[in-house]
Design an enzyme around this catalytic site. Structure first.
Site, mmCIF file in Angstrom:
data_model
loop_
_atom_site.group_PDB
_atom_site.id
_atom_site.type_symbol
_atom_site.label_atom_id
_atom_site.label_comp_id
_atom_site.label_asym_id
_atom_site.label_seq_id
_atom_site.Cartn_x
_atom_site.Cartn_y
_atom_site.Cartn_z
ATOM 1 C CE LYS A 1 1.047 1.333 -5.839
ATOM 2 N NZ LYS A 1 0.976 2.795 -5.913
ATOM 3 C CE LYS B 1 3.525 0.671 -2.776
ATOM 4 N NZ LYS B 1 3.273 2.040 -3.087
HETATM 5 C C1 PBG Z 1 0.408 6.109 -4.689
HETATM 6 C C2 PBG Z 1 1.131 5.231 -3.736
HETATM 7 C C3 PBG Z 1 0.594 4.343 -2.788
HETATM 8 C C4 PBG Z 1 1.681 3.843 -2.070
HETATM 9 C C5 PBG Z 1 2.828 4.412 -2.617
HETATM 10 N N1 PBG Z 1 2.459 5.246 -3.643
HETATM 11 C C6 PBG Z 1 -0.783 4.031 -2.429
HETATM 12 C C7 PBG Z 1 -1.658 3.290 -3.343
HETATM 13 O O1 PBG Z 1 -1.287 2.890 -4.456
HETATM 14 O O2 PBG Z 1 -2.803 3.112 -2.964
HETATM 15 C C8 PBG Z 1 1.598 2.883 -0.917
HETATM 16 C C9 PBG Z 1 2.702 2.954 0.066
HETATM 17 C C10 PBG Z 1 2.482 2.196 1.329
HETATM 18 O O3 PBG Z 1 1.407 1.587 1.569
HETATM 19 O O4 PBG Z 1 3.404 2.200 2.143
HETATM 20 N N2 PBG Z 1 -0.041 5.534 -5.831
#
Ligand code: PBG
Length: 324
Positions: A195, A248
């Site tokens: 991520k 992601k």
């Molecule tokens: C929580 C999380 C996030 C997303 C999914 N889980 C936000 C982040 O890490 O700031 C993002 C999902 C999206 O932008 O569609 N940690």
């Protein structure tokens, strides 16, 4: 054999011929639909920053889940929120939390639908960070313990898959061991393994009210410039017991998806995130691109790169485009 004998346009002349040689096809079965829940009654509240998406209260979510299942989509990904944030994010593992209540409601109404739950602290902590904060530092091992508590509460409520999105080191192992110790060996883990610290989460942080109150997420989410590190993250998560791994965002990371699929024989998910969704929505609204075609192109490219499944806010729309 060269031109003029080899003429690749022969394969493009008719729709049926194009269909025959098409290598990648997105199916409704590849889709995972994110859903947002919060406390309340009879709530279906439009989310401003994510047009076409809503906040549901636990009493309303089951009907939406059934509609998704009836479209042929096999799974949802549940996100919660809290109006009672605290320093440790305790609502994340509360039995009366909106996520836990929603899981039960959905399982009662539509038991076959696979429920994946986002496991993170950022919607529940007053710092807005994904872990426990002390002296402006996000603590790793202490956060893992809290994340495992959240995961167990989801499993207890009936979740099929828990999906840690926090990026702490070792959280998959912690969660696996805790689930097993509490007699939830059947609950699977989909790890947000790679991520990235991306600007494309902008609209999401608006909706889940989870923007960090100080600093940013670069001390735990990955540097956008790194590829080898993503492979190390994935390997670690698989070794720690992840059943699925995720990359992601998707579109600026198709090389990572491709590389992961070449390197690991494990179910691979890609998350087509909020900013990627919003760009298409906005451009389509301004008449700059055709929305359905853009959705197909984006989802097909993510699958072509190697994703086995795609988390997308376009899931319902895509299900209608692809049919069952
Ligand atoms: C929580 C999380 C996030 C997303 C999914 N889980 C936000 C982040 O890490 O700031 C993002 C999902 C999206 O932008 O569609 N940690």
């Amino acid at each position: 054999m060269d031109y003029p004998s080899t003429r690749l346009r022969r394969l493009r002349g008719k729709q049926a011929m194009r269909d025959m040689v098409q290598q990648t096809r997105v199916s409704v079965k590849d889709l995972i639909c994110p859903l947002f829940v919060k406390h309340g009654k009879d709530l279906m509240e439009p989310i401003q920053s994510l047009e076409g998406c809503y906040y549901f209260s636990p009493d309303k979510i089951a009907d939406e889940a059934k509609e998704i299942y009836d479209l042929g989509i096999p799974a949802i990904l549940l996100f919660g929120s809290s109006e009672n944030k605290d320093s440790i994010g305790s609502e994340a593992w509360s039995h009366t939390g909106a996520v836990q209540q929603s899981i039960k409601a959905i399982k009662d109404h539509c038991p076959e639908l696979i429920i994946i739950t986002d496991v993170c602290l950022c919607s529940y902590t007053d710092s807005g960070h994904c872990g426990l904060v002390e002296d402006k530092q996000v603590l790793n091992d202490e956060s893992c313990r809290l994340l495992a508590k959240a995961a167990v509460s989801h499993a207890q409520a009936g979740a099929d898959i828990v999906a840690p999105s926090d990026m702490m080191d070792g959280r998959v192992k912690h969660i696996r061991q805790t689930l097993d110790a509490q007699e939830y060996p059947e609950t699977a883990i989909m790890s947000y393994s790679a991520k990235y610290a991306s600007s494309f989460y902008g609209p999401f942080r608006d909706i889940s009210d989870s923007a960090p109150s100080f600093g940013n997420r670069k001390s735990y989410q990955m540097n956008i410039a790194n590829s080898d590190e993503a492979m190390r993250e994935i390997r670690l998560d698989l070794d720690e017991g992840a059943d699925f791994v995720m990359i992601k965002p998707s579109l600026s990371y198709l090389d990572i998806i491709y590389r992961a699929k070449q390197n690991f024989m494990a179910p691979l998910a890609a998350y087509n995130v909020s900013g990627e969704y919003a760009m298409i929505k906005q451009a389509a609204k301004e008449g700059l691109i055709e929305e359905d075609q853009a959705i197909d192109e984006v989802l097909t490219s993510i699958k072509r790169a190697g994703a086995d499944m795609i988390v997308t806010y376009f899931a319902k729309k895509a299900a209608k485009i692809y049919g069952q």
